[in-house]
Design an enzyme around this catalytic site. Structure first.
Site, short mmCIF file in Angstrom:
data_model
loop_
_atom_site.label_atom_id
_atom_site.label_comp_id
_atom_site.label_asym_id
_atom_site.label_seq_id
_atom_site.Cartn_x
_atom_site.Cartn_y
_atom_site.Cartn_z
N LEU A 236 -24.28 79.00 -65.34
CA LEU A 236 -25.18 79.39 -64.25
C LEU A 236 -24.59 80.52 -63.41
O LEU A 236 -25.30 81.46 -63.05
CB LEU A 236 -25.46 78.17 -63.36
N ASP B 261 -13.88 83.33 -60.61
CA ASP B 261 -13.75 82.25 -61.59
C ASP B 261 -12.27 82.06 -61.92
O ASP B 261 -11.53 83.04 -62.08
CB ASP B 261 -14.53 82.58 -62.87
N ASP C 5 -8.63 80.42 -55.83
CA ASP C 5 -9.05 79.02 -55.91
C ASP C 5 -9.87 78.69 -54.68
O ASP C 5 -9.34 78.58 -53.56
CB ASP C 5 -7.81 78.12 -55.98
N ASN D 183 -20.98 78.00 -56.52
CA ASN D 183 -21.41 77.45 -57.81
C ASN D 183 -20.28 76.79 -58.59
O ASN D 183 -20.54 76.06 -59.55
CB ASN D 183 -22.03 78.59 -58.64
N TYR E 149 -19.04 63.04 -59.27
CA TYR E 149 -19.90 64.23 -59.27
C TYR E 149 -21.13 64.02 -58.38
O TYR E 149 -21.49 64.89 -57.58
CB TYR E 149 -20.31 64.53 -60.70
N LYS F 177 -22.01 66.17 -55.05
CA LYS F 177 -23.25 66.95 -55.00
C LYS F 177 -24.16 66.47 -53.86
O LYS F 177 -24.89 67.28 -53.26
CB LYS F 177 -23.98 66.87 -56.34
N THR G 281 -25.33 74.38 -69.86
CA THR G 281 -24.03 75.01 -69.61
C THR G 281 -22.98 74.21 -70.37
O THR G 281 -23.30 73.24 -71.06
CB THR G 281 -23.70 75.02 -68.11
#
Length: 294
Positions: free
Chosen positions: A10, A29, A64, A91, A162, A166, A196
């Site tokens: 994404l 990244d 980071d 993201n 997770y 989120k 992904t």
């Protein structure tokens, strides 16, 4: 503008989509694996090369985002390279899935750290810059797009860490949108569904065959147009909102709102509270099913 976790999936799609619209992109990244292991500058550099080959402007950055130093360096990279920062797309993330009774503390901490702290710190440092700009009389065009998930909205079996992270991002989005409005900063969130590295097994069978000319419903690129719009001046006035985005579908999520209620005007007994709760539940909408629940 900045996109974190932009080396693949994404984030890569968002960075390329923004660049195609003329944005100058900081591609952040760490190049880690799907579980957060390892590191490589290759993915970010590859995306930068793709953007430049298409005539756009981009620079790779490997800070980071779950450390204050890394998040600060990310914002500084945008300011030093392009002289301004308009949009932040948070993201970055990875998975370490386990059923709850098998989920160890390290896996919990690692996932919450990269998703939730990795949203908070870039947002904090970007907001500090925008606040300074606002106080200096230079009201910025400033937008943040956070990345939640259906797991954060409804929960997901095997993903307690997770899902909790989120869900936390949704709370962070609402608070940030309220606190930063005075400085001209808009903050929204998306809950995307796309193929992904983290979801390739889930969506493995959904790709349209190229020879059919069909619509690849789970391509990450399907989510990016909404993200680009949220980061643009065209979305002025839109803040504190959460959108689901999947294939060709966009949904405005309405979140927690008061449902049926009862007020005795005095303290309930346990029996009364239970009886009343059951009556209210009989009038309430059923919750969405948790992903993976039987």
């Amino acid at each position: 503008m900045i996109v974190t976790g932009a080396g693949r999936g994404l984030g890569r799609a968002h960075a390329r989509a923004y660049a195609a619209e003329g944005a100058r992109v900081v591609v952040n990244d760490l190049g880690v694996g799907p579980d957060g292991s390892g590191a490589s500058g290759g993915p970010a550099r590859e995306v930068v090369e793709e953007i430049r080959a298409a005539g756009g402007e981009a620079v790779a950055q490997g800070g980071d985002v779950a450390t204050s130093e890394g998040a600060a360096s990310l914002v500084q990279a945008a300011l030093e390279t392009y002289g301004r920062l308009d949009t932040l797309v948070n993201n970055a993330g990875f998975l370490r899935d386990r059923m709850l009774v098998n989920l160890d503390e390290d896996a919990w901490d690692a996932v919450v750290r990269v998703h939730l702290k990795g949203h908070f710190l870039p947002l904090k440092h970007a907001a500090a810059h925008w606040r300074a700009e606002s106080k200096a009389g230079r009201v910025p065009h400033a937008c943040v797009v956070n990345t939640s998930s259906g797991a954060g909205l409804s929960g997901s079996v095997g993903q307690a860490n997770y899902s909790a992270a989120k869900a936390g991002i949704l709370g962070l989005t609402l608070v940030a949108s309220a606190e930063l409005a005075a400085y001209g900063v808009r903050v929204n969130a998306i809950a995307p569904a796309a193929r992904t590295r983290m979801t390739e097994e889930t969506f493995a069978g959904t790709m349209a065959a190229p020879e059919d000319g069909g619509f690849d419903a789970m391509a990450p690129e399907n989510v990016s147009p909404l993200v680009v719009w949220l980061g643009s001046e065209s979305s002025a006035g839109v803040t504190g909102r959460v959108f689901e985005a999947e294939a060709g579908r966009i949904t405005v999520m309405e979140g927690w709102r008061p449902g049926p209620t009862a007020d005795k005007g005095a303290r309930w007994s346990a029996a009364e509270a239970g009886e009343t709760a059951l009556k209210l539940l009989s009038r309430a909408e059923a919750p969405q099913a948790v992903y993976g629940a039987r």
